[in-house]
Design an enzyme around this catalytic site. Structure first.
Site, short mmCIF file in Angstrom:
data_model
loop_
_atom_site.label_atom_id
_atom_site.label_comp_id
_atom_site.label_asym_id
_atom_site.label_seq_id
_atom_site.Cartn_x
_atom_site.Cartn_y
_atom_site.Cartn_z
N PRO A 1 -13.88 -7.55 -5.56
CG PRO A 1 -14.75 -8.91 -7.24
CD PRO A 1 -14.11 -8.97 -5.87
CG ASP B 1 -9.16 2.36 -0.34
OD1 ASP B 1 -8.79 3.28 0.40
OD2 ASP B 1 -8.39 1.47 -0.78
CE LYS C 1 -4.38 7.85 -1.97
NZ LYS C 1 -4.76 7.18 -0.73
CG ASP D 1 -4.90 -9.15 -3.08
OD1 ASP D 1 -5.20 -10.20 -2.52
OD2 ASP D 1 -3.78 -8.60 -2.95
CB ALA E 1 -10.85 -5.40 -10.16
CG MET F 1 -6.48 2.47 -10.88
SD MET F 1 -5.20 2.67 -9.62
CE MET F 1 -3.98 1.47 -10.16
#
Length: 255
Positions: A11, A34, A56, A89, A118, A169
């Site tokens: 996380p 990422d 992203k 994960d 997370a 998100m």
């Protein structure tokens, strides 16, 4: 032919990497990582390891998913030990399936190294149970970003009082989520919490209800990434603050 490992970085906090994840990182020739992988984790990479950032972020240019798959294939074909490093994960909203498909089509086998997602890390950092016999017998992870922009979650299936929802998100869709859940039957005063930068020293929280959270967020914006926890377990948060010392993050006392 090289090797590819899809590795969960956890996380955020570097000391929440698994031993297997750390082993794969320290043996890597190339890492494709990422946005949610922080500098303390990248510091564990060996000298000379190639680094490729493919993060992203909402509203920013990002590397297309197909291009990420092509890069993994090219690095493996060059004989490198490759780590595809993802926050949390790799199998939880991490597009793992798409990357496995790209590797499989190229005849490249991949190892999967799970990580702490997370929601689990944030809940532990706050002393917050995601399930509780008196509050929630079910836990559901939901992505706030659908494959198609016009596709919305099934709010009626999500609007249950006996479960905990964790939206990933969802920072830019807080109002839509709150309206969808209340419209499907959850009470306006149903507890909800926002958690940003889970497990890091910069972790922040906002606690409110479905009817107050959008205004709270407008008055005091939160950074991305952000989790949205919906459910009566949120009412246990203050009790946990009083009785538990949290090893993952030190927060300022509640006012």
């Amino acid at each position: 032919m090289g090797q590819v490992a899809l590795v969960g970085a956890g996380p955020g906090a570097a000391d929440l990497l698994t031993l297997r994840a750390l082993d794969r990182l320290q043996a890597a020739d190339a890492v494709v990582y990422d946005r949610l992988v922080g500098p303390e984790i990248l510091a564990r990479l060996p000298a000379g390891c190639e680094r490729y950032y493919v993060g992203k972020a909402c509203g920013e240019h990002s590397v297309p998913q197909a291009e990420i798959g092509e890069r993994l294939v090219a690095l493996a074909r060059a004989g490198k030990r490759v780590v595809r490093l993802k926050g949390g994960d790799p199998g939880v909203f991490g597009r793992m399936g798409e990357e496995l498909a790209a590797l499989g089509e190229a005849g490249i086998e991949a190892e999967i190294v799970p990580g702490i997602t997370a929601a689990s890390g944030a809940a532990a950092a706050l002393g917050l149970p995601l399930t509780d016999r008196a509050h929630a017998q079910t836990l559901r992870f939901v992505t706030a970003h659908q494959a198609r922009e016009d596709r919305l979650p099934d709010w009626s299936a999500l609007a249950r009082r006996d479960e905990t929802l964790v939206f990933y998100m969802g920072l830019n869709r807080v109002a839509t989520i709150c309206e969808g859940l209340t419209g499907a039957g959850l009470p306006a005063d149903w507890p909800v919490m926002l958690i940003a930068h889970a497990t890091l020293p910069t972790q922040q929280t906002r606690v409110g209800t479905l009817d107050t959270l959008p205004a709270l967020l407008e008055a005091a914006p939160m950074p991305s990434p952000c989790l949205i926890v919906v459910g009566s377990v949120v009412t246990l948060y203050r009790d946990a603050q009083k009785t538990t010392r949290h090893a993952l993050v030190d927060e300022a006392p509640a006012s």
